[in-house]
Motif scaffolding. Structure first.
Motif, mmCIF file in Angstrom:
data_model
loop_
_atom_site.group_PDB
_atom_site.id
_atom_site.type_symbol
_atom_site.label_atom_id
_atom_site.label_comp_id
_atom_site.label_asym_id
_atom_site.label_seq_id
_atom_site.Cartn_x
_atom_site.Cartn_y
_atom_site.Cartn_z
ATOM 1 N N GLN A 148 9.173 -8.304 0.586
ATOM 2 C CA GLN A 148 9.078 -6.794 0.160
ATOM 3 C C GLN A 148 10.349 -6.504 -0.586
ATOM 4 O OE1 GLN A 148 6.772 -4.344 1.073
ATOM 5 N NE2 GLN A 148 7.599 -3.138 -0.519
ATOM 6 N N THR A 154 9.339 2.689 1.068
ATOM 7 C CA THR A 154 7.846 1.734 0.548
ATOM 8 C C THR A 154 6.638 2.409 0.555
ATOM 9 O OG1 THR A 154 7.773 1.233 2.820
ATOM 10 C CG2 THR A 154 8.958 -0.510 1.410
ATOM 11 N N SER A 184 5.729 0.483 -3.285
ATOM 12 C CA SER A 184 5.724 -0.913 -2.653
ATOM 13 C C SER A 184 5.637 -2.017 -3.647
ATOM 14 C CB SER A 184 4.284 -0.963 -1.943
ATOM 15 O OG SER A 184 4.322 -2.509 -1.450
#
Length: 352
Positions: free
Chosen positions: A197, A214, A218
């Motif tokens: 991530q 996020t 994202s």
């Protein structure tokens, strides 16, 4: 990754163009903020020798002269400390990327090694990324925050020494804007380093640090799993087949998981084009080099170089040679813009 305003606007002598050319940060003092709102910003006259007088030229200004202010239609005065303190970027031949970019230490995971080409436009593999930027290749070798094996995180900056850019006006503007706000990416990897991530952070001086959540954006990166025998891709392979051989696949989604509002910005492949020893990896290296050598990616712009990089003689620093790319010339600690001390305008622009 995102786009920037149309460059035709940046060339016009209008109040809008003036504001845009003044950049995100503009090294404004607190006293000048209200005047900016009135479209009449004036700055204290800065003696470019103040860098020397205050002993601050060795404190990172080589990499920060993007913050210097050039004369524009609003009457903002140029701070030419780059003449004293050096050039903020380094130009080099696109065919030498495997030797120019810093590599990671041997203690880093294998999946972080090598030179990685961001094929955002899908010139080799498949991509449907809506907001490609004017950049080429990266390594993890110039980390703002180095690899932490406990948290499995690493932070790199697109304005640093390990991120290469087209030699175009668009790239000068994007690089300068990123540097202005200490734009960084922090990669949070899973246990086997096969996905991450990616968290974006900006630093806005007295406004503090901005971290994009996020739930809003994202940005992820994951390793593809090609079928046996698929790599390297054979001659005549489709872009989808070629992407199976990528080192990573990047994907960006706005408002992920929100019904009817989720929106995909797109994905693109990232190819490893050289290993940690600088050895070329084929056929991805040749695909990168062919793309990087195209005339559209090599359009030196002396006006924009002066405006956004404070480089008054682009030829003198090698920026007008054919087939050039550039990186940030110097990186050390993460920076923060200090807007509130006009007494030391040259040495005060960036504080670790």
């Amino acid at each position: 990754n995102g786009s920037i305003p149309p460059f035709s606007l940046l060339r016009h002598r209008t109040p809008l163009a003036g504001i845009m050319r003044m950049r995100i940060s503009l090294a404004l003092s607190c006293s000048s903020l209200p005047l900016l709102a009135a479209l009449g910003t004036q700055h204290q006259k800065d003696d470019s020798t103040s860098c020397v007088a205050h002993g601050t030229c060795d404190a990172g200004l080589e990499e920060t002269s993007t913050m210097q202010i050039r004369m524009n239609s609003l009457g903002v005065e140029q701070n030419k400390s780059s003449i004293v303190c050096g050039v903020p970027v380094k130009f080099f031949d696109v065919g030498k990327v495997q030797h120019e970019l810093p590599q990671v230490p041997s203690s880093y995971p294998e999946n972080l090694e090598g030179v990685l080409w961001l094929d955002q436009r899908g010139v080799y593999g498949f991509a449907d990324f809506a907001k490609p930027m004017a950049d080429y290749a990266i390594t993890f070798g110039d980390a703002i925050r180095p690899w932490d094996p406990k948290t499995r995180t690493i932070t790199i900056a697109p304005w640093g020494k390990s991120w290469t850019w087209f030699n175009t006006g668009e790239a000068y503007v994007t690089w300068a804007a990123a540097k202005s706000v200490s734009y960084t990416y922090t990669f949070h990897f899973n246990e086997d380093i096969t996905s991450a991530q990616i968290i974006t952070e900006l630093r806005l001086g007295w406004l503090g640090k901005l971290t994009l959540p996020t739930w809003l954006v994202s940005a992820t990166m994951s390793k593809p799993t090609p079928p046996p025998g698929a790599c390297p891709p054979p001659s005549g392979a489709s872009r989808e087949q070629i992407s199976q051989c990528a080192a990573w696949i990047r994907n960006t989604v706005l408002l992920p998981g929100v019904p009817s509002l989720e929106y995909s910005i797109g994905r693109y492949p990232i190819f490893k084009i050289a290993d940690s020893q600088g050895r070329k990896i084929q056929p991805s290296y040749d695909a990168y080099l062919q793309w990087a050598s195209t005339p559209a990616n090599n359009q030196p712009d002396p006006e924009f170089a002066a405006e956004w990089l404070s480089i008054d003689d682009l030829q003198a620093v090698g920026g007008t040679k054919p087939g050039q790319s550039f990186v940030g010339a110097k990186s050390n600690s993460i920076s923060g813009l200090d807007l509130c001390d006009p007494s030391h305008p040259c040495g005060n622009l960036w504080n670790p």
